[in-house]
Design an enzyme around this catalytic site. Sequence first.
Site, PDB file in Angstrom:
ATOM      1  N   THR A  48       0.717  -1.216   0.032  1.00 13.53           N
ATOM      2  CA  THR A  48      -0.156   0.099   0.016  1.00 13.53           C
ATOM      3  C   THR A  48       0.982   1.301  -0.106  1.00 13.53           C
ATOM      4  O   THR A  48       0.567   2.305  -0.766  1.00 13.53           O
ATOM      5  CB  THR A  48      -1.126  -0.087   1.154  1.00 13.53           C
ATOM      6  OG1 THR A  48      -1.934  -1.121   1.215  1.00 13.53           O
ATOM      7  CG2 THR A  48      -1.684   1.344   1.225  1.00 13.53           C
ATOM      8  N   CYS A  49       2.073   1.205   0.745  1.00 11.73           N
ATOM      9  CA  CYS A  49       2.907   2.269   0.755  1.00 11.73           C
ATOM     10  C   CYS A  49       3.450   2.643  -0.574  1.00 11.73           C
ATOM     11  O   CYS A  49       3.531   3.748  -0.865  1.00 11.73           O
ATOM     12  CB  CYS A  49       4.067   1.947   1.788  1.00 11.73           C
ATOM     13  SG  CYS A  49       3.306   1.654   3.263  1.00 11.73           S
ATOM     14  N   SER A  50       3.704   1.710  -1.175  1.00 13.01           N
ATOM     15  CA  SER A  50       4.504   1.818  -2.673  1.00 13.01           C
ATOM     16  C   SER A  50       3.378   2.155  -3.666  1.00 13.01           C
ATOM     17  O   SER A  50       3.710   2.876  -4.683  1.00 13.01           O
ATOM     18  CB  SER A  50       5.329   0.710  -2.976  1.00 13.01           C
ATOM     19  OG  SER A  50       6.584   0.562  -2.109  1.00 13.01           O
TER      20      SER A  50
END
Length: 160
Positions: A48-50
């Site tokens: 999700t962060c990337s």
Amino acid sequence: MTVSVGDKIPSVKLKTMTAEGMSEIDTGDYFAGKKVVLFAVPGAFTPTCSARHLPGFVNKADALKGKGVDEIACISVNDAFVMDAWGKDQNAGGKVTMLADGNRDFTRAMGLERDESSFGLGTRSRRYALVAENGTITVLNVEQPGAFDVSSAEAVISAL
């Protein structure tokens, strides 16, 4: 205890990479006299962060600056080398400053730790976004575990 709107950003030493190599940033100095958006992620290169969190702030950097934001920074419980590589991978240069909280000092001082041992990550930061003006938190959006809603670039823009 978790920080709240109206609290001062804790004074902690973080690391970042510059053209000259690893550099130390004192959060007291970094946030002084500026309007800063800081968003925290559980880990660099995580799904999700990337795919959504960092790219959202990279893509919306101009819109945030148009709302009076002086600095946009991403922080994670990773080392400065990993944060630098992730920033390069995500084309964050010149838009988002990549801050390393390798020893978890800032995350601990903010009261926003989360045990991610079940994923093999150890203790990390909760996902959140904040706005600080001259070192005082004016907006603090902390996600529920597993969620990605209130800490997005769009949510921060709406809060400004």
